[in-house]
Design a protein around this motif. Structure first.
Motif, short mmCIF file in Angstrom:
data_model
loop_
_atom_site.label_atom_id
_atom_site.label_comp_id
_atom_site.label_asym_id
_atom_site.label_seq_id
_atom_site.Cartn_x
_atom_site.Cartn_y
_atom_site.Cartn_z
N PRO A 13 24.56 67.48 -15.67
CA PRO A 13 24.66 68.91 -15.37
C PRO A 13 23.84 69.27 -14.13
O PRO A 13 22.87 68.60 -13.80
CB PRO A 13 24.09 69.57 -16.62
N VAL A 14 24.25 70.32 -13.48
CA VAL A 14 23.59 70.78 -12.25
C VAL A 14 22.95 72.14 -12.51
O VAL A 14 23.58 73.05 -13.05
CB VAL A 14 24.59 70.88 -11.08
N MET A 15 21.69 72.26 -12.14
CA MET A 15 20.99 73.54 -12.23
C MET A 15 21.27 74.32 -10.94
O MET A 15 20.81 73.92 -9.86
CB MET A 15 19.49 73.33 -12.42
N VAL A 16 22.00 75.42 -11.04
CA VAL A 16 22.40 76.19 -9.86
C VAL A 16 21.70 77.56 -9.90
O VAL A 16 21.82 78.30 -10.89
CB VAL A 16 23.92 76.38 -9.79
N THR A 17 20.97 77.87 -8.84
CA THR A 17 20.23 79.14 -8.75
C THR A 17 21.02 80.12 -7.89
O THR A 17 21.45 79.79 -6.78
CB THR A 17 18.84 78.92 -8.16
N PHE A 18 21.17 81.33 -8.40
CA PHE A 18 21.86 82.41 -7.69
C PHE A 18 20.88 83.57 -7.50
O PHE A 18 20.11 83.92 -8.40
CB PHE A 18 23.08 82.89 -8.49
N SER A 66 26.04 90.89 4.08
CA SER A 66 26.05 90.18 5.37
C SER A 66 26.70 88.82 5.24
O SER A 66 27.64 88.50 5.97
CB SER A 66 24.62 90.02 5.90
N SER A 67 26.21 87.99 4.28
CA SER A 67 26.73 86.63 4.16
C SER A 67 26.20 85.99 2.89
O SER A 67 25.17 86.39 2.35
CB SER A 67 26.31 85.78 5.37
N TRP A 68 26.93 84.99 2.42
CA TRP A 68 26.39 84.07 1.43
C TRP A 68 25.69 82.94 2.18
O TRP A 68 26.04 82.63 3.32
CB TRP A 68 27.50 83.50 0.55
N SER A 69 24.75 82.31 1.52
CA SER A 69 23.98 81.23 2.16
C SER A 69 24.85 80.03 2.52
O SER A 69 24.46 79.22 3.38
CB SER A 69 22.82 80.79 1.28
N ASP A 70 26.02 79.90 1.88
CA ASP A 70 26.93 78.80 2.23
C ASP A 70 28.00 79.25 3.21
O ASP A 70 28.96 78.52 3.46
CB ASP A 70 27.58 78.21 0.97
N GLY A 85 20.75 67.29 -8.58
CA GLY A 85 20.82 67.99 -9.85
C GLY A 85 20.50 69.46 -9.75
O GLY A 85 20.43 70.16 -10.76
N THR A 86 20.25 69.99 -8.51
CA THR A 86 19.98 71.40 -8.29
C THR A 86 20.77 71.88 -7.08
O THR A 86 21.09 71.10 -6.17
CB THR A 86 18.49 71.69 -8.05
N ALA A 87 21.09 73.15 -7.07
CA ALA A 87 21.78 73.78 -5.93
C ALA A 87 21.44 75.26 -5.96
O ALA A 87 20.97 75.79 -6.99
CB ALA A 87 23.28 73.57 -6.02
N SER A 88 21.65 75.97 -4.85
CA SER A 88 21.34 77.39 -4.81
C SER A 88 22.30 78.13 -3.89
O SER A 88 22.80 77.57 -2.89
CB SER A 88 19.90 77.63 -4.34
N TYR A 89 22.56 79.40 -4.23
CA TYR A 89 23.42 80.26 -3.44
C TYR A 89 22.76 81.65 -3.39
O TYR A 89 22.35 82.19 -4.42
CB TYR A 89 24.81 80.38 -4.05
N THR A 90 22.64 82.20 -2.19
CA THR A 90 22.00 83.50 -2.01
C THR A 90 22.94 84.44 -1.26
O THR A 90 23.51 84.08 -0.22
CB THR A 90 20.69 83.38 -1.21
#
Length: 278
Positions: A13-18, A66-70, A85-90
């Motif tokens: 599993p991947v821990m994804v931070t939003f 304005s934008s997403w971080s990706d 195992g981690t990812a993030s989107y702002t």
């Protein structure tokens, strides 16, 4: 699959931070809504839709997407994938603040810009106050650069409320009438003095002083342009009848005060010196 291939993909599993910048704004992951940072456990390789709304406005603060971080669109799909195992989107937003403007008392003048507009955080906005006829600008209430100038600026570092204060312009002319005793035709009288007083605390502007008949001559006139609050000016009127009989006229002060023009009655009488008895 080679050993090197297996190291590029996290099989678990991947821990994804939003999150959002500024914090506390709303967004969605799939069908779930959030308004704070969330770290979700998602299955590697699955697809999720992340989205937000724009603008988001509350209490005089407006945040515009304005934008997403990706670099994705305001609503777009992501594939859950991470080698660690981690990812993030702002979701990034730009902030602007509401400027509320008004004039007091109501109807005494106008203010620019119009009330209720939003301006970028940190921007400087030009303010202007224009008095209605009969009124003068007094001061600003609010975080303005110069509260005593009708043209000033305000820095938008938070929601701002400003009020342009106006006062009624009142003036007086003394005396209210001038009477000249009977004079022979063409013989000038002694001058009589009129005093114009600005009774208000704001300046009054006199645009003209005039009368109709040539029998009455204005001289030593200091009543032109701006008369400061509480100040007075004077002029003199001389009567020299051009013909016999009653010679009535009106002298007018045209200005930006209440009741303009202010008027003074002029009256005198002319006679024919050749027909007068010694």
């Amino acid at each position: 699959q080679t050993a090197s291939d297996r190291t590029t993909i996290n099989p678990g599993p991947v821990m994804v931070t939003f999150s959002t910048v500024p914090t506390g704004l709303s967004y969605m992951v799939g069908s779930n809504s959030y308004a704070s940072q969330q770290t979700l456990t998602l299955t590697n390789g699955t697809t999720q839709t992340i989205s937000t709304t724009s603008p988001q406005t509350a209490s005089g603060v407006q945040n515009t997407f304005s934008s997403w971080s990706d670099s994705g669109a305001i609503s777009h799909s992501i594939t859950v994938s991470s080698t660690t195992g981690t990812a993030s989107y702002t979701a990034n937003f730009s902030t602007s603040y509401q400027l509320t403007t008004s004039g007091s008392p109501a109807g005494a003048g106008t203010v620019t810009p119009a009330s209720g507009l939003y301006d970028n955080s940190g921007s400087m906005v030009n303010l202007g106050a224009m008095a209605a006829p009969g009124y003068g600008f007094s001061s600003w209430t609010g975080n303005v650069a110069n509260p005593n100038s009708s043209s000033t600026t305000i820095t938008m570092n938070s929601p701002q409320t400003v009020t342009a204060n106006f006062i009624a312009l009142t003036v007086g002319v003394s005396p209210a009438a001038l009477y000249f005793p009977a004079r022979a035709q063409g013989v000038a009288s002694a001058p009589q003095t009129l005093t114009f007083t600005n009774q208000s605390s704001a300046p009054v502007t006199i645009s003209s002083v005039s009368n109709g008949l040539s029998d009455y001559t204005i001289s030593n006139n200091t009543c032109s342009g701006v008369i400061a609050g509480g100040n007075s000016c004077t002029l003199q009127v001389t009567f020299a009848p051009s013909t016999t009989g009653t010679r009535s006229d009106t002298l007018s002060f045209t200005d930006n005060a209440m009741g303009s023009p202010q008027t003074v009655s002029l009256s005198g009488e002319g006679y024919n010196a050749a027909n007068s008895r010694s």
